[in-house]
Design an enzyme around this catalytic site. Structure first.
Site, PDB file in Angstrom:
ATOM      1  N   PRO A  92      -0.548  -0.412   5.574  1.00  0.00           N
ATOM      2  CG  PRO A  92       1.570  -0.707   6.742  1.00  0.00           C
ATOM      3  CD  PRO A  92       0.579   0.230   6.524  1.00  0.00           C
TER       4      PRO A  92
ATOM      5  CD  GLU B  77       5.442   7.300  15.065  1.00  0.00           C
ATOM      6  OE1 GLU B  77       5.209   8.599  15.605  1.00  0.00           O
ATOM      7  OE2 GLU B  77       6.678   7.259  14.705  1.00  0.00           O
TER       8      GLU B  77
ATOM      9  NE  ARG C 143       0.948   1.267 -17.258  1.00  0.00           N
ATOM     10  CZ  ARG C 143       0.677   0.368 -17.948  1.00  0.00           C
ATOM     11  NH1 ARG C 143      -0.407  -0.360 -17.679  1.00  0.00           N
ATOM     12  NH2 ARG C 143       1.458   0.084 -19.234  1.00  0.00           N
TER      13      ARG C 143
ATOM     14  CG  ASP D 148       0.341  -3.246 -19.831  1.00  0.00           C
ATOM     15  OD1 ASP D 148       0.736  -2.822 -21.022  1.00  0.00           O
ATOM     16  OD2 ASP D 148      -0.335  -2.661 -19.120  1.00  0.00           O
TER      17      ASP D 148
HETATM   18  C1  9WO Z   1       4.787   3.229  13.013  1.00  0.00           C
HETATM   19  C2  9WO Z   1       4.835   2.889  14.373  1.00  0.00           C
HETATM   20  C3  9WO Z   1       5.672   2.969  15.339  1.00  0.00           C
HETATM   21  C4  9WO Z   1       5.541   2.467  16.856  1.00  0.00           C
HETATM   22  C5  9WO Z   1       4.277   2.209  16.734  1.00  0.00           C
HETATM   23  C6  9WO Z   1       3.144   1.999  16.003  1.00  0.00           C
HETATM   24  C7  9WO Z   1       3.408   2.389  14.475  1.00  0.00           C
HETATM   25  N1  9WO Z   1       2.539   2.476  13.608  1.00  0.00           N
HETATM   26  C8  9WO Z   1       3.442   2.788  12.436  1.00  0.00           C
HETATM   27  C9  9WO Z   1       2.906   3.185  11.107  1.00  0.00           C
HETATM   28  O1  9WO Z   1       2.019   2.163  10.969  1.00  0.00           O
HETATM   29  N2  9WO Z   1       3.087   4.084  10.544  1.00  0.00           N
HETATM   30  C10 9WO Z   1       2.504   4.278   9.492  1.00  0.00           C
HETATM   31  C11 9WO Z   1       3.415   4.956   8.343  1.00  0.00           C
HETATM   32  C12 9WO Z   1       1.172   5.189   9.345  1.00  0.00           C
HETATM   33  C13 9WO Z   1       0.646   5.442   8.102  1.00  0.00           C
HETATM   34  C14 9WO Z   1       1.553   5.646   7.138  1.00  0.00           C
HETATM   35  N3  9WO Z   1       2.857   4.815   7.216  1.00  0.00           N
HETATM   36  C15 9WO Z   1       2.774   3.897   6.164  1.00  0.00           C
HETATM   37  C16 9WO Z   1       2.023   3.504   5.153  1.00  0.00           C
HETATM   38  N4  9WO Z   1       3.773   3.005   6.442  1.00  0.00           N
HETATM   39  N5  9WO Z   1       3.521   2.183   5.277  1.00  0.00           N
HETATM   40  C17 9WO Z   1       2.489   2.442   4.500  1.00  0.00           C
HETATM   41  C18 9WO Z   1       1.987   1.561   3.582  1.00  0.00           C
HETATM   42  C19 9WO Z   1       0.909   1.927   2.880  1.00  0.00           C
HETATM   43  C20 9WO Z   1       0.520   1.172   1.840  1.00  0.00           C
HETATM   44  N6  9WO Z   1       1.155   0.132   1.449  1.00  0.00           N
HETATM   45  C21 9WO Z   1       2.401  -0.457   2.200  1.00  0.00           C
HETATM   46  C22 9WO Z   1       2.683   0.420   3.120  1.00  0.00           C
END
Ligand code: 9WO
Length: 253
Positions: A89, A116, A154, A169
């Site tokens: 993120p 995490e 794609r 598209d």
């Molecule tokens: C969870 C967490 C819990 C307690 C303290 C810190 C914390 N960090 C996280 C966290 O960010 N976990 C991620 C889960 C670790 C990397 C993979 N994860 C992830 C990737 N969640 N969301 C994405 C993501 C990737 C690309 N675009 C949107 C969301």
């Protein structure tokens, strides 16, 4: 084009990449998806790949060692360094221009985090691109990696059939797609717009362009503004928009 995916859940990726349009491209050999199970690179007798965070706090963090060994295995014998994408993120938002850019690479490595997160040092050492597919938190990077592979693949020559050409598209010209209809002519009292049944291709093209502009104006005015600023609107588009702006309440500026 080759996609290498480092993950704790290779079956998840493997399964999806053998279905549908991407599956067909894999079968044809136009794209290759290699999944690497990070757990195979654990040196722990219990196959652990994560540990408690230094400094305390909730949950577990993926250790750098197994990820590095997995990466080194992928890199063995390669002369060039592919880009390494970490799905997070905290990354740059993935959009069509980035998909198009990445589609010109010969090979891309994806690192899917879990728990995490991942020890910062391995990210510093191997990751070239931090990428987010949108502003929400998931449980892992696998689904974002699959979304990226789908959007990138794609764009690769030969992946889509001739009738599916990527050129038309949504987003290729920065506008949303016009609405589509198929048989029957009437469904639940709603008729297919007459112009589409007329066989008059000039009128059909004009109607579709107007619908694309109307949809983008109503649903994604931010995209329309981008197209406007990059000079993507023709004189005819601007004329159609002027007509629409009278019709769509609150859309004028
Ligand atoms: C969870 C967490 C819990 C307690 C303290 C810190 C914390 N960090 C996280 C966290 O960010 N976990 C991620 C889960 C670790 C990397 C993979 N994860 C992830 C990737 N969640 N969301 C994405 C993501 C990737 C690309 N675009 C949107 C969301």
């Amino acid at each position: 084009m080759i996609f290498d995916v480092m993950t704790l859940f290779p079956e998840m990726i493997d399964y999806c990449m053998h279905e549908s349009v991407i599956g067909r491209a894999v079968k044809k050999g136009i794209i290759t998806v290699n999944c690497f199970n990070i757990r195979d690179y654990s040196t722990d007798r219990h196959r652990h790949v994560d540990d408690y965070p230094y400094g305390g706090g909730a949950g577990m963090v993926m250790q750098p060692g197994p990820i590095y060994d997995c990466y080194a295995d992928i890199m063995a014998g390669k002369e060039t360094k592919p880009r390494v994408v970490y799905l997070t993120p905290q990354g740059r938002i993935f959009d069509q221009p980035l998909a198009n850019e990445l589609a010109r690479e010969e090979e891309i490595i994806f690192l899917c985090g879990h728990y995490e997160g991942v020890d910062e040092r391995i990210l510093e050492e191997i990751v070239t691109d931090n990428v987010s597919i949108g502003d929400y938190v998931l449980t892992g990077g696998e689904m974002p990696a699959m979304i990226m592979i789908d959007a990138i693949a794609r764009q690769v020559e030969g992946v889509l059939g001739s009738s599916e050409s990527a050129a038309n598209d949504s987003f290729q010209d920065g506008l949303l797609e016009y609405p589509q209809y198929t048989r029957p002519e009437e469904f639940h009292g709603m008729r297919v717009p007459d112009v589409l049944l007329s066989g008059h291709h000039g009128n059909i093209d004009l109607w579709r362009r107007r619908q694309s502009l109307k949809r983008t104006l109503e649903r994604r005015p931010d995209l329309l503004e981008k197209v406007r600023q990059s000079g993507g609107l023709s004189a005819e588009d601007r004329e159609l928009l002027a007509g629409l702006q009278e019709e769509v309440p609150g859309s004028g500026q």
